[in-house]
Design a protein around this motif. Structure first.
Motif, PDB file in Angstrom:
ATOM      1  N   GLU A   1       2.928   5.247 -16.358  1.00  0.00           N
ATOM      2  CA  GLU A   1       2.759   5.263 -17.818  1.00  0.00           C
ATOM      3  C   GLU A   1       1.381   5.802 -18.197  1.00  0.00           C
ATOM      4  N   GLU A   2       0.366   5.394 -17.429  1.00  0.00           N
ATOM      5  CA  GLU A   2      -0.986   5.912 -17.693  1.00  0.00           C
ATOM      6  C   GLU A   2      -1.031   7.424 -17.486  1.00  0.00           C
ATOM      7  N   ASN A   3      -0.424   7.894 -16.408  1.00  0.00           N
ATOM      8  CA  ASN A   3      -0.404   9.332 -16.144  1.00  0.00           C
ATOM      9  C   ASN A   3       0.341  10.085 -17.236  1.00  0.00           C
ATOM     10  N   GLU A   4       1.437   9.467 -17.710  1.00  0.00           N
ATOM     11  CA  GLU A   4       2.210  10.109 -18.768  1.00  0.00           C
ATOM     12  C   GLU A   4       1.405  10.184 -20.059  1.00  0.00           C
ATOM     13  N   ARG A   5       0.696   9.115 -20.386  1.00  0.00           N
ATOM     14  CA  ARG A   5      -0.137   9.136 -21.597  1.00  0.00           C
ATOM     15  C   ARG A   5      -1.264  10.160 -21.457  1.00  0.00           C
ATOM     16  N   SER A   6      -1.854  10.212 -20.269  1.00  0.00           N
ATOM     17  CA  SER A   6      -2.926  11.185 -20.043  1.00  0.00           C
ATOM     18  C   SER A   6      -2.406  12.612 -20.194  1.00  0.00           C
ATOM     19  N   SER A   7      -1.184  12.853 -19.703  1.00  0.00           N
ATOM     20  CA  SER A   7      -0.594  14.186 -19.823  1.00  0.00           C
ATOM     21  C   SER A   7      -0.355  14.549 -21.277  1.00  0.00           C
TER      22      SER A   7
ATOM     23  N   MET B   1       7.774 -11.405   0.247  1.00  0.00           N
ATOM     24  CA  MET B   1       8.335 -10.070   0.104  1.00  0.00           C
ATOM     25  C   MET B   1       8.716  -9.744  -1.341  1.00  0.00           C
ATOM     26  N   ILE B   2       9.512 -10.617  -1.980  1.00  0.00           N
ATOM     27  CA  ILE B   2       9.965 -10.335  -3.346  1.00  0.00           C
ATOM     28  C   ILE B   2       8.792 -10.262  -4.327  1.00  0.00           C
ATOM     29  N   PRO B   3       7.833 -11.209  -4.329  1.00  0.00           N
ATOM     30  CA  PRO B   3       6.675 -11.072  -5.225  1.00  0.00           C
ATOM     31  C   PRO B   3       5.855  -9.811  -4.972  1.00  0.00           C
ATOM     32  N   GLN B   4       5.702  -9.422  -3.694  1.00  0.00           N
ATOM     33  CA  GLN B   4       4.964  -8.199  -3.384  1.00  0.00           C
ATOM     34  C   GLN B   4       5.664  -6.974  -3.961  1.00  0.00           C
ATOM     35  N   LEU B   5       6.967  -6.924  -3.802  1.00  0.00           N
ATOM     36  CA  LEU B   5       7.732  -5.805  -4.347  1.00  0.00           C
ATOM     37  C   LEU B   5       7.633  -5.761  -5.868  1.00  0.00           C
ATOM     38  N   GLN B   6       7.759  -6.924  -6.508  1.00  0.00           N
ATOM     39  CA  GLN B   6       7.671  -6.982  -7.974  1.00  0.00           C
ATOM     40  C   GLN B   6       6.292  -6.549  -8.461  1.00  0.00           C
ATOM     41  N   GLU B   7       5.265  -7.013  -7.787  1.00  0.00           N
ATOM     42  CA  GLU B   7       3.897  -6.660  -8.170  1.00  0.00           C
ATOM     43  C   GLU B   7       3.649  -5.161  -7.974  1.00  0.00           C
ATOM     44  N   THR B   8       4.150  -4.615  -6.871  1.00  0.00           N
ATOM     45  CA  THR B   8       3.955  -3.189  -6.596  1.00  0.00           C
ATOM     46  C   THR B   8       4.719  -2.333  -7.600  1.00  0.00           C
ATOM     47  N   ILE B   9       5.931  -2.758  -7.952  1.00  0.00           N
ATOM     48  CA  ILE B   9       6.725  -2.034  -8.957  1.00  0.00           C
ATOM     49  C   ILE B   9       5.997  -2.020 -10.294  1.00  0.00           C
ATOM     50  N   ARG B  10       5.460  -3.171 -10.705  1.00  0.00           N
ATOM     51  CA  ARG B  10       4.704  -3.229 -11.974  1.00  0.00           C
ATOM     52  C   ARG B  10       3.494  -2.296 -11.930  1.00  0.00           C
ATOM     53  N   TYR B  11       2.810  -2.278 -10.791  1.00  0.00           N
ATOM     54  CA  TYR B  11       1.622  -1.431 -10.637  1.00  0.00           C
ATOM     55  C   TYR B  11       1.998   0.046 -10.759  1.00  0.00           C
ATOM     56  N   ILE B  12       3.056   0.463 -10.064  1.00  0.00           N
ATOM     57  CA  ILE B  12       3.451   1.872 -10.109  1.00  0.00           C
ATOM     58  C   ILE B  12       3.913   2.253 -11.513  1.00  0.00           C
ATOM     59  N   GLN B  13       4.683   1.368 -12.157  1.00  0.00           N
ATOM     60  CA  GLN B  13       5.122   1.650 -13.523  1.00  0.00           C
ATOM     61  C   GLN B  13       3.926   1.810 -14.456  1.00  0.00           C
ATOM     62  N   MET B  14       2.938   0.955 -14.280  1.00  0.00           N
ATOM     63  CA  MET B  14       1.725   1.048 -15.106  1.00  0.00           C
ATOM     64  C   MET B  14       0.989   2.361 -14.854  1.00  0.00           C
ATOM     65  N   LYS B  15       0.857   2.743 -13.562  1.00  0.00           N
ATOM     66  CA  LYS B  15       0.167   3.986 -13.230  1.00  0.00           C
ATOM     67  C   LYS B  15       0.926   5.200 -13.761  1.00  0.00           C
TER      68      LYS B  15
ATOM     69  N   ASN C   1       0.845  -1.194   0.000  1.00  0.00           N
ATOM     70  CA  ASN C   1       0.000   0.000   0.000  1.00  0.00           C
ATOM     71  C   ASN C   1       0.882   1.247   0.000  1.00  0.00           C
ATOM     72  N   VAL C   2       1.297   1.666  -1.184  1.00  0.00           N
ATOM     73  CA  VAL C   2       2.169   2.836  -1.329  1.00  0.00           C
ATOM     74  C   VAL C   2       1.627   3.736  -2.432  1.00  0.00           C
ATOM     75  N   LYS C   3       2.079   4.995  -2.434  1.00  0.00           N
ATOM     76  CA  LYS C   3       1.646   5.933  -3.466  1.00  0.00           C
ATOM     77  C   LYS C   3       2.418   5.677  -4.756  1.00  0.00           C
ATOM     78  N   PRO C   4       1.764   5.715  -5.903  1.00  0.00           N
ATOM     79  CA  PRO C   4       2.430   5.458  -7.197  1.00  0.00           C
ATOM     80  C   PRO C   4       3.221   6.670  -7.683  1.00  0.00           C
ATOM     81  N   THR C   5       4.348   6.925  -7.019  1.00  0.00           N
ATOM     82  CA  THR C   5       5.201   8.049  -7.408  1.00  0.00           C
ATOM     83  C   THR C   5       6.561   7.524  -7.860  1.00  0.00           C
ATOM     84  N   ARG C   6       7.303   8.371  -8.574  1.00  0.00           N
ATOM     85  CA  ARG C   6       8.625   7.965  -9.062  1.00  0.00           C
ATOM     86  C   ARG C   6       9.602   7.750  -7.901  1.00  0.00           C
ATOM     87  N   MET C   7       9.469   8.564  -6.857  1.00  0.00           N
ATOM     88  CA  MET C   7      10.336   8.390  -5.687  1.00  0.00           C
ATOM     89  C   MET C   7      10.063   7.051  -5.010  1.00  0.00           C
TER      90      MET C   7
END
Length: 211
Positions: free
Chosen positions: A191-197, A175-189, A5-11
């Protein structure tokens, strides 16, 4: 797999990638430790089993000899014999480190006590068979003490293997699957924000051109 449960930011994405790298490296080190612990544990178990079989066999044989020799001697003499005899065992315990597991290393010094006995061995109350049986039983004592050291070491190593296995599994399957899944989610978000912009910028540009 539930993501963190983290914010989808680049940081946050950069932090998660660092955590993933650290977790992956930690998993490899723990897995290597687990494999080496298992290798040494198997060697110790084989040594323990071989020594235990040897001790049990020698104890059985020597007790048989003792029972036979005892049956030919006066019972009172047998009791006096064991009251009069004494053996001292000096035990010095050191610590040994095996893959971060602190195990005991025991040094034994076995010696006969300086006890004056009034027992006189004679043809009527003693026999060479009894002497040999008692000496054989006493000769097994160092092996019994060594067996106790190995068995304690095996117990401590088994506990450490189980703890390491749980940590490896926690990293590998949670831990590792959770991190991988969260990274994919943030990257997707992102990319979506970038396309929307980009779409918004194009619309603004079109509106400016039309005016």
């Amino acid at each position: 797999m539930a993501r963190l449960n983290v914010k989808p930011t680049r940081m946050e994405l950069a932090n998660l990638k660092d955590r993933l790298k650290l977790s992956t490296r930690g998993h490899k080190l723990l897995k290597d430790k687990q494999d080496e612990l298992m290798r040494q544990f198997i060697i110790l178990i084989k040594e323990n089993n071989a020594l235990r079989e040897e001790v049990e066999r020698e104890l059985t044989d020597s007790m048989k000899e003792f029972v036979i020799a005892k049956s030919l001697i006066n019972e009172l003499f047998i009791e006096e014999l064991f009251v009069g005899s004494e053996t001292n065992v000096e035990l010095d315990i050191h610590e040994k480190n095996i893959m971060s597991v602190i195990v005991p290393q025991m040094d034994f010094n076995i010696k006969e006590a300086d006890v004056t006995s009034d027992i006189q061995y004679g043809y009527l109350n003693s026999s060479s068979e009894l002497d040999e049986a008692i000496e054989r039983i006493e000769s097994i004592l160092p092996k019994l003490l060594k067996l106790s050291e190995i068995e304690k070491t095996c117990q401590l190593m088994a506990d450490e293997i189980e703890k390491t296995r749980r940590r490896v599994n926690a990293l590998e399957y949670r831990m590792i699957p959770q991190l991988q899944e969260t990274i994919r989610y943030i990257q997707m978000k992102l990319e979506e924000n970038e396309r929307s912009s980009i779409v918004r910028m194009m619309k603004v540009k079109d509106m400016g051109t039309n005016n």
